[in-house]
Scaffold this motif. Structure first.
Motif, PDB file in Angstrom:
ATOM      1  N   LEU A 193       0.831  -1.207   0.000  1.00 16.82           N
ATOM      2  CA  LEU A 193       0.000   0.000   0.000  1.00 16.82           C
ATOM      3  C   LEU A 193       0.862   1.253   0.000  1.00 16.82           C
ATOM      4  O   LEU A 193       0.580   2.212  -0.722  1.00 16.82           O
ATOM      5  N   ASN A 204       2.272   2.094  -3.550  1.00 19.49           N
ATOM      6  CA  ASN A 204       1.340   2.114  -4.665  1.00 19.49           C
ATOM      7  C   ASN A 204       0.670   3.488  -4.722  1.00 19.49           C
ATOM      8  O   ASN A 204      -0.198   3.802  -3.909  1.00 19.49           O
ATOM      9  N   LYS A 255     -10.049  -9.696   0.235  1.00 19.23           N
ATOM     10  CA  LYS A 255     -10.531  -8.440  -0.343  1.00 19.23           C
ATOM     11  C   LYS A 255     -11.089  -7.620   0.811  1.00 19.23           C
ATOM     12  O   LYS A 255     -11.759  -8.162   1.692  1.00 19.23           O
ATOM     13  N   THR A 269      -3.483   1.668   7.979  1.00 21.15           N
ATOM     14  CA  THR A 269      -2.847   0.352   7.968  1.00 21.15           C
ATOM     15  C   THR A 269      -2.971  -0.304   9.336  1.00 21.15           C
ATOM     16  O   THR A 269      -3.318  -1.489   9.445  1.00 21.15           O
ATOM     17  N   ASN A 299      -2.619  -3.487  -1.686  1.00 22.52           N
ATOM     18  CA  ASN A 299      -3.081  -2.238  -2.304  1.00 22.52           C
ATOM     19  C   ASN A 299      -4.366  -1.794  -1.603  1.00 22.52           C
ATOM     20  O   ASN A 299      -4.617  -2.222  -0.489  1.00 22.52           O
ATOM     21  N   HIS A 300      -5.161  -0.980  -2.257  1.00 22.65           N
ATOM     22  CA  HIS A 300      -6.367  -0.456  -1.617  1.00 22.65           C
ATOM     23  C   HIS A 300      -7.525  -1.462  -1.620  1.00 22.65           C
ATOM     24  O   HIS A 300      -8.611  -1.142  -1.134  1.00 22.65           O
ATOM     25  N   ARG A 301      -7.312  -2.677  -2.107  1.00 22.02           N
ATOM     26  CA  ARG A 301      -8.363  -3.690  -2.157  1.00 22.02           C
ATOM     27  C   ARG A 301      -7.959  -5.054  -1.613  1.00 22.02           C
ATOM     28  O   ARG A 301      -8.802  -5.828  -1.220  1.00 22.02           O
ATOM     29  N   GLU A 325      -1.473   4.790  -6.844  1.00 20.17           N
ATOM     30  CA  GLU A 325      -2.910   4.790  -7.110  1.00 20.17           C
ATOM     31  C   GLU A 325      -3.698   4.468  -5.843  1.00 20.17           C
ATOM     32  O   GLU A 325      -4.733   5.072  -5.569  1.00 20.17           O
ATOM     33  N   SER A 326      -3.192   3.517  -5.070  1.00 15.69           N
ATOM     34  CA  SER A 326      -3.867   3.167  -3.816  1.00 15.69           C
ATOM     35  C   SER A 326      -3.780   4.304  -2.812  1.00 15.69           C
ATOM     36  O   SER A 326      -4.730   4.560  -2.072  1.00 15.69           O
ATOM     37  N   TYR A 349      -6.305   6.754  -3.701  1.00 17.09           N
ATOM     38  CA  TYR A 349      -7.639   6.284  -3.313  1.00 17.09           C
ATOM     39  C   TYR A 349      -7.912   6.617  -1.848  1.00 17.09           C
ATOM     40  O   TYR A 349      -9.030   6.954  -1.476  1.00 17.09           O
TER      41      TYR A 349
END
Length: 167
Positions: free
Chosen positions: A63, A66, A141, A82, A121-123, A68-69, A72
């Motif tokens: 995370l 990343n 997930k 976290t 990551n964010h998922r 993009e995460s 988000y």
């Protein structure tokens, strides 16, 4: 008197030659030590760079690395988020039947619990599970809810065979 001056001159000449030779020897020794120290420093820097690059490779799927995460979760503090996710996930271990995200029943009276967690990551989260004799991994997930507990869903699991004791 001339002999005394001559002896003093010869003695001072010998003293200067001795000092020159001694200083040269000390200079060479110190130069070698400096070269050895430089070589060791270079070796440590190279090792440090290798370890740093390995760390970057190991954390590629995380995370924190990343972008993009992180975008988000722009409204969250990533370290706090976290910690919240990890605490909520580990709190599920307190269930008497084991962590509900692990789809395996207790084996030999040992429930499955989650040991280690890596937020990819964010998922997605990958986690190590253990029951005393068996271990495995699960892919989870997750969805972070504002002011509510995080939603978790098991995507995939793998259970490793028992390892025999080799002696």
């Amino acid at each position: 008197m001339k002999k005394a001056v001559l002896y003093l001159f010869i003695l001072s000449l010998l003293f200067n030659v001795f000092q020159y030779m001694n200083s040269t020897k000390i200079l060479k020794t110190q130069s070698k030590e400096i070269e050895n120290a430089k070589a060791k420093i270079k070796m440590v820097r190279d090792s440090s760079n290798i370890v740093y690059n390995q760390m970057l490779d190991a954390n590629y799927f995380s995370l924190e690395m990343n972008d993009e995460s992180m975008d988000y979760f722009e409204n969250y503090s990533i370290p706090e988020l976290t910690e919240k996710i990890k605490n909520e996930l580990l709190a599920l271990n307190d269930n008497p039947k084991g962590n509900p995200l692990v789809p395996y029943d207790a084996i030999d009276g040992n429930k499955f619990i989650i040991n280690k967690i890596k937020i990819i990551n964010h998922r997605w989260i990958i986690a190590d599970v253990y029951s005393g004799t068996l271990r495995g991994e699960i892919l989870i997930k997750y969805f972070v809810n504002e002011n509510k507990p995080t939603d978790f869903e098991t995507i995939e699991t793998i259970l490793f065979p028992k390892v025999k004791n080799v002696q």
